[in-house]
Design a protein around this motif. Structure first.
Motif, PDB file in Angstrom:
ATOM      1  N   GLY A 199      45.714  48.062  29.840  1.00 50.98           N
ATOM      2  CA  GLY A 199      44.650  49.282  29.838  1.00 50.98           C
ATOM      3  C   GLY A 199      43.447  48.912  29.065  1.00 50.98           C
ATOM      4  O   GLY A 199      43.263  47.582  28.855  1.00 50.98           O
ATOM      5  N   ASP A 200      42.508  49.831  28.693  1.00 55.73           N
ATOM      6  CA  ASP A 200      41.470  49.755  28.026  1.00 55.73           C
ATOM      7  C   ASP A 200      40.981  51.067  27.395  1.00 55.73           C
ATOM      8  O   ASP A 200      41.373  52.175  27.795  1.00 55.73           O
ATOM      9  CB  ASP A 200      40.309  49.515  28.873  1.00 55.73           C
ATOM     10  CG  ASP A 200      39.078  48.837  28.455  1.00 55.73           C
ATOM     11  OD1 ASP A 200      38.700  47.666  28.354  1.00 55.73           O
ATOM     12  OD2 ASP A 200      38.101  49.766  27.866  1.00 55.73           O
ATOM     13  N   PRO A 201      40.376  50.978  26.135  1.00 53.47           N
ATOM     14  CA  PRO A 201      39.948  52.148  25.490  1.00 53.47           C
ATOM     15  C   PRO A 201      39.145  53.193  26.324  1.00 53.47           C
ATOM     16  O   PRO A 201      39.008  54.418  25.970  1.00 53.47           O
ATOM     17  CB  PRO A 201      39.228  51.688  24.347  1.00 53.47           C
ATOM     18  CG  PRO A 201      39.619  50.223  23.878  1.00 53.47           C
ATOM     19  CD  PRO A 201      40.158  49.499  25.493  1.00 53.47           C
ATOM     20  N   THR A 249      46.958  50.614  34.463  1.00 49.72           N
ATOM     21  CA  THR A 249      46.364  50.124  33.458  1.00 49.72           C
ATOM     22  C   THR A 249      45.647  48.940  33.826  1.00 49.72           C
ATOM     23  O   THR A 249      44.379  48.479  33.201  1.00 49.72           O
ATOM     24  CB  THR A 249      47.198  49.802  32.273  1.00 49.72           C
ATOM     25  OG1 THR A 249      48.503  49.407  32.687  1.00 49.72           O
ATOM     26  CG2 THR A 249      47.668  51.267  31.765  1.00 49.72           C
ATOM     27  N   LYS A 250      46.239  48.081  34.789  1.00 50.39           N
ATOM     28  CA  LYS A 250      45.508  46.587  35.077  1.00 50.39           C
ATOM     29  C   LYS A 250      44.220  47.265  36.040  1.00 50.39           C
ATOM     30  O   LYS A 250      43.411  46.629  35.811  1.00 50.39           O
ATOM     31  CB  LYS A 250      46.451  45.960  36.310  1.00 50.39           C
ATOM     32  CG  LYS A 250      47.824  45.606  35.251  1.00 50.39           C
ATOM     33  CD  LYS A 250      47.264  44.113  34.817  1.00 50.39           C
ATOM     34  CE  LYS A 250      47.125  42.860  35.734  1.00 50.39           C
ATOM     35  NZ  LYS A 250      46.778  41.722  35.229  1.00 50.39           N
ATOM     36  N   ALA A 251      44.361  48.396  36.803  1.00 49.41           N
ATOM     37  CA  ALA A 251      43.205  48.820  37.457  1.00 49.41           C
ATOM     38  C   ALA A 251      42.158  49.049  36.619  1.00 49.41           C
ATOM     39  O   ALA A 251      40.855  48.944  36.911  1.00 49.41           O
ATOM     40  CB  ALA A 251      43.766  49.811  38.446  1.00 49.41           C
ATOM     41  N   ALA A 252      42.498  49.632  35.417  1.00 54.44           N
ATOM     42  CA  ALA A 252      41.386  49.950  34.358  1.00 54.44           C
ATOM     43  C   ALA A 252      41.021  48.753  33.779  1.00 54.44           C
ATOM     44  O   ALA A 252      39.609  48.784  33.593  1.00 54.44           O
ATOM     45  CB  ALA A 252      41.999  50.779  33.315  1.00 54.44           C
ATOM     46  N   GLU A 253      41.605  47.773  33.455  1.00 52.71           N
ATOM     47  CA  GLU A 253      41.026  46.477  32.932  1.00 52.71           C
ATOM     48  C   GLU A 253      40.104  45.990  33.743  1.00 52.71           C
ATOM     49  O   GLU A 253      39.011  45.447  33.655  1.00 52.71           O
ATOM     50  CB  GLU A 253      42.315  45.635  32.990  1.00 52.71           C
ATOM     51  CG  GLU A 253      43.123  46.069  31.754  1.00 52.71           C
ATOM     52  CD  GLU A 253      44.135  44.965  31.383  1.00 52.71           C
ATOM     53  OE1 GLU A 253      44.876  45.247  30.356  1.00 52.71           O
ATOM     54  OE2 GLU A 253      44.484  44.030  32.372  1.00 52.71           O
ATOM     55  N   GLU A 254      40.294  46.146  35.134  1.00 51.40           N
ATOM     56  CA  GLU A 254      39.248  45.480  36.309  1.00 51.40           C
ATOM     57  C   GLU A 254      38.010  46.221  36.354  1.00 51.40           C
ATOM     58  O   GLU A 254      36.827  45.958  36.485  1.00 51.40           O
ATOM     59  CB  GLU A 254      40.055  45.455  37.620  1.00 51.40           C
ATOM     60  CG  GLU A 254      41.189  44.398  37.394  1.00 51.40           C
ATOM     61  CD  GLU A 254      40.527  43.050  37.045  1.00 51.40           C
ATOM     62  OE1 GLU A 254      39.504  42.351  37.774  1.00 51.40           O
ATOM     63  OE2 GLU A 254      40.998  42.413  36.221  1.00 51.40           O
ATOM     64  N   GLU A 277      46.129  45.823  46.132  1.00 48.24           N
ATOM     65  CA  GLU A 277      46.656  44.648  46.635  1.00 48.24           C
ATOM     66  C   GLU A 277      45.780  43.366  46.970  1.00 48.24           C
ATOM     67  O   GLU A 277      46.011  42.244  46.984  1.00 48.24           O
ATOM     68  CB  GLU A 277      47.375  44.722  48.173  1.00 48.24           C
ATOM     69  CG  GLU A 277      48.407  46.072  47.950  1.00 48.24           C
ATOM     70  CD  GLU A 277      47.760  47.429  48.350  1.00 48.24           C
ATOM     71  OE1 GLU A 277      48.342  48.102  49.090  1.00 48.24           O
ATOM     72  OE2 GLU A 277      47.040  47.657  47.700  1.00 48.24           O
ATOM     73  N   SER A 278      44.474  43.785  47.246  1.00 47.65           N
ATOM     74  CA  SER A 278      43.487  42.729  47.449  1.00 47.65           C
ATOM     75  C   SER A 278      42.791  42.158  46.161  1.00 47.65           C
ATOM     76  O   SER A 278      41.825  41.270  46.456  1.00 47.65           O
ATOM     77  CB  SER A 278      42.554  43.191  48.503  1.00 47.65           C
ATOM     78  OG  SER A 278      41.835  44.268  47.969  1.00 47.65           O
ATOM     79  N   THR A 279      42.902  42.880  44.840  1.00 47.75           N
ATOM     80  CA  THR A 279      42.592  42.428  43.730  1.00 47.75           C
ATOM     81  C   THR A 279      43.337  41.351  42.701  1.00 47.75           C
ATOM     82  O   THR A 279      44.500  41.526  42.685  1.00 47.75           O
ATOM     83  CB  THR A 279      42.016  43.336  42.962  1.00 47.75           C
ATOM     84  OG1 THR A 279      41.404  44.651  43.488  1.00 47.75           O
ATOM     85  CG2 THR A 279      41.554  42.926  41.719  1.00 47.75           C
ATOM     86  N   HIS A 280      42.786  40.045  42.999  1.00 46.11           N
ATOM     87  CA  HIS A 280      43.618  38.962  42.562  1.00 46.11           C
ATOM     88  C   HIS A 280      44.155  38.948  41.361  1.00 46.11           C
ATOM     89  O   HIS A 280      45.498  38.821  40.808  1.00 46.11           O
ATOM     90  CB  HIS A 280      42.750  37.531  42.692  1.00 46.11           C
ATOM     91  CG  HIS A 280      43.441  36.410  42.266  1.00 46.11           C
ATOM     92  ND1 HIS A 280      43.424  36.131  40.783  1.00 46.11           N
ATOM     93  CD2 HIS A 280      44.208  35.550  42.934  1.00 46.11           C
ATOM     94  CE1 HIS A 280      44.394  34.853  40.874  1.00 46.11           C
ATOM     95  NE2 HIS A 280      44.731  34.472  42.085  1.00 46.11           N
ATOM     96  N   GLU A 281      43.377  39.731  40.156  1.00 46.00           N
ATOM     97  CA  GLU A 281      43.698  39.662  38.923  1.00 46.00           C
ATOM     98  C   GLU A 281      44.954  40.739  38.748  1.00 46.00           C
ATOM     99  O   GLU A 281      45.447  40.690  37.672  1.00 46.00           O
ATOM    100  CB  GLU A 281      42.375  40.004  38.119  1.00 46.00           C
ATOM    101  CG  GLU A 281      41.702  38.899  37.701  1.00 46.00           C
ATOM    102  CD  GLU A 281      42.318  37.906  36.860  1.00 46.00           C
ATOM    103  OE1 GLU A 281      42.933  38.082  35.942  1.00 46.00           O
ATOM    104  OE2 GLU A 281      42.110  36.627  37.467  1.00 46.00           O
ATOM    105  N   ILE A 282      45.165  41.674  39.514  1.00 45.36           N
ATOM    106  CA  ILE A 282      46.010  42.743  39.605  1.00 45.36           C
ATOM    107  C   ILE A 282      47.363  42.099  39.371  1.00 45.36           C
ATOM    108  O   ILE A 282      48.067  42.458  38.382  1.00 45.36           O
ATOM    109  CB  ILE A 282      45.767  43.905  40.485  1.00 45.36           C
ATOM    110  CG1 ILE A 282      44.416  44.381  40.390  1.00 45.36           C
ATOM    111  CG2 ILE A 282      47.156  44.911  40.348  1.00 45.36           C
ATOM    112  CD1 ILE A 282      44.416  45.375  39.291  1.00 45.36           C
ATOM    113  N   PHE A 283      47.632  41.104  40.521  1.00 43.49           N
ATOM    114  CA  PHE A 283      49.103  40.585  40.538  1.00 43.49           C
ATOM    115  C   PHE A 283      49.052  39.117  39.776  1.00 43.49           C
ATOM    116  O   PHE A 283      50.165  38.739  39.606  1.00 43.49           O
ATOM    117  CB  PHE A 283      49.482  40.594  41.796  1.00 43.49           C
ATOM    118  CG  PHE A 283      49.674  42.063  42.249  1.00 43.49           C
ATOM    119  CD1 PHE A 283      51.103  42.629  41.993  1.00 43.49           C
ATOM    120  CD2 PHE A 283      48.889  42.920  42.983  1.00 43.49           C
ATOM    121  CE1 PHE A 283      51.194  44.017  42.512  1.00 43.49           C
ATOM    122  CE2 PHE A 283      49.007  44.094  43.425  1.00 43.49           C
ATOM    123  CZ  PHE A 283      50.352  44.333  43.355  1.00 43.49           C
TER     124      PHE A 283
END
Length: 300
Positions: A199-201, A249-254, A277-283
């Motif tokens: 996540g992110d603040p 929370t991973k989507a928030a980080e991106e 699914e197409s964002t490398h950093e998510i998975f």
């Protein structure tokens, strides 16, 4: 993190998008638009039906039900009780967000009624899941009757061990699956726990991100009643719930990487949910996920 497990998660997220679970909300009218857009972006189909004259029929066709008490009134309280009863009989998973429960006796009484209805009907429909999704202050109130929140906010500055104990205590006290959100997210059924550190603040600067965590959990629980073929991945309910919060929370980080402030962050978050699914950093980036088996005596 095991590559096979990550591939299962990715497949499951794709399944959600293919099946478009219908998530019925009786929810906070401050955040309704954001929740609807978020569910759409993440692959589901939102429905916002509040009136007592039609909530039971709406629940009957839904794949999951969200009950959010953020802007509670007598009419919505009545609708929530009717919707929960119907969801239990139809074996539709329910996710309750006890927003600001410590603020008033009105909120507390409704949550008590909902938990009573759930406990009474659980014996008749044991497959139906009630998950409570909220912050640490709300969970502390459910577990101990103490309120340390401010308004509807409440991220208590506790250690990871204390947060796990708190989630376990709330699960034991309510008989529900707990999804406790904050700097660390803790998901527990009272016997096991999963701790996420993502996540992110910036999430705290956009109204409704906490409410949307509840919607994400409902979305990922929402195809439980659909038949799963050999070609599909079916995850346990605890893992589904944790995966929903991990994806958010991973989507928030991106999303924060190119955000100029809360406005662009909200827009970016919807875009990231749309392209999970197409964002490398998510998975394939770092994943901070810890599984715990809880021992007797770990309760507060």
């Amino acid at each position: 993190m095991n590559n096979t497990r990550i591939q299962e998660w990715k497949t499951f997220v794709s399944q959600i998008r293919e099946e478009k679970p219908l998530v019925h909300h009786i929810t906070n009218n401050v955040t309704m638009n954001f929740l609807a857009n978020g569910v759409l972006s993440a692959g589901g189909s939102p429905m916002m039906v509040h009136d007592a004259c039609e909530v039971e029929e709406a629940v009957s066709v839904a794949d999951a039900l969200v009950l959010n008490i953020g802007t509670l009134d007598k009419a919505s309280a009545k609708s929530m009780i009717l919707a929960l009863r119907r969801a239990m009989h139809a074996e539709v998973p329910v996710v309750l967000d006890p927003v600001g429960i410590g603020l008033s006796s009105f909120r507390q009484e409704l949550v008590r009624k909902l938990l009573f209805e759930y406990s009474e009907l659980k014996g008749v429909r044991p497959q139906t899941i009630l998950t409570i999704c909220g912050n640490a202050a709300e969970m502390q109130f459910l577990a101990e009757g103490a309120w340390e929140g401010r308004g509807v906010d409440g991220d208590l500055a506790n250690s990871e061990e204390d947060l796990i104990k708190l989630a376990r205590a709330a699960a034991k006290q309510t008989g529900c699956l707990i999804a406790m959100t904050g700097t660390k997210d803790v998901i527990s059924d009272g016997e096991r726990a999963i701790v996420l550190s993502h996540g992110d603040p910036m999430l705290s600067y956009v109204t409704g991100t906490g409410c949307f965590a509840t919607s994400m959990v409902a979305l990922y629980q929402g195809n439980r009643k659909k038949e799963v073929t050999r070609a599909k991945v079916d995850l346990p309910i605890l893992e589904r719930t944790a995966l929903a919060l991990l994806m958010l929370t991973k989507a928030a980080e991106e999303a924060v990487k190119t955000a100029k402030g809360p406005g662009s962050f909200q827009q970016n978050l919807l875009d990231q949910l749309y392209s999970l699914e197409s964002t490398h950093e998510i998975f394939h980036g770092s994943i901070h996920w810890q599984d715990h088996v809880l021992k007797e005596g770990a309760n507060r």
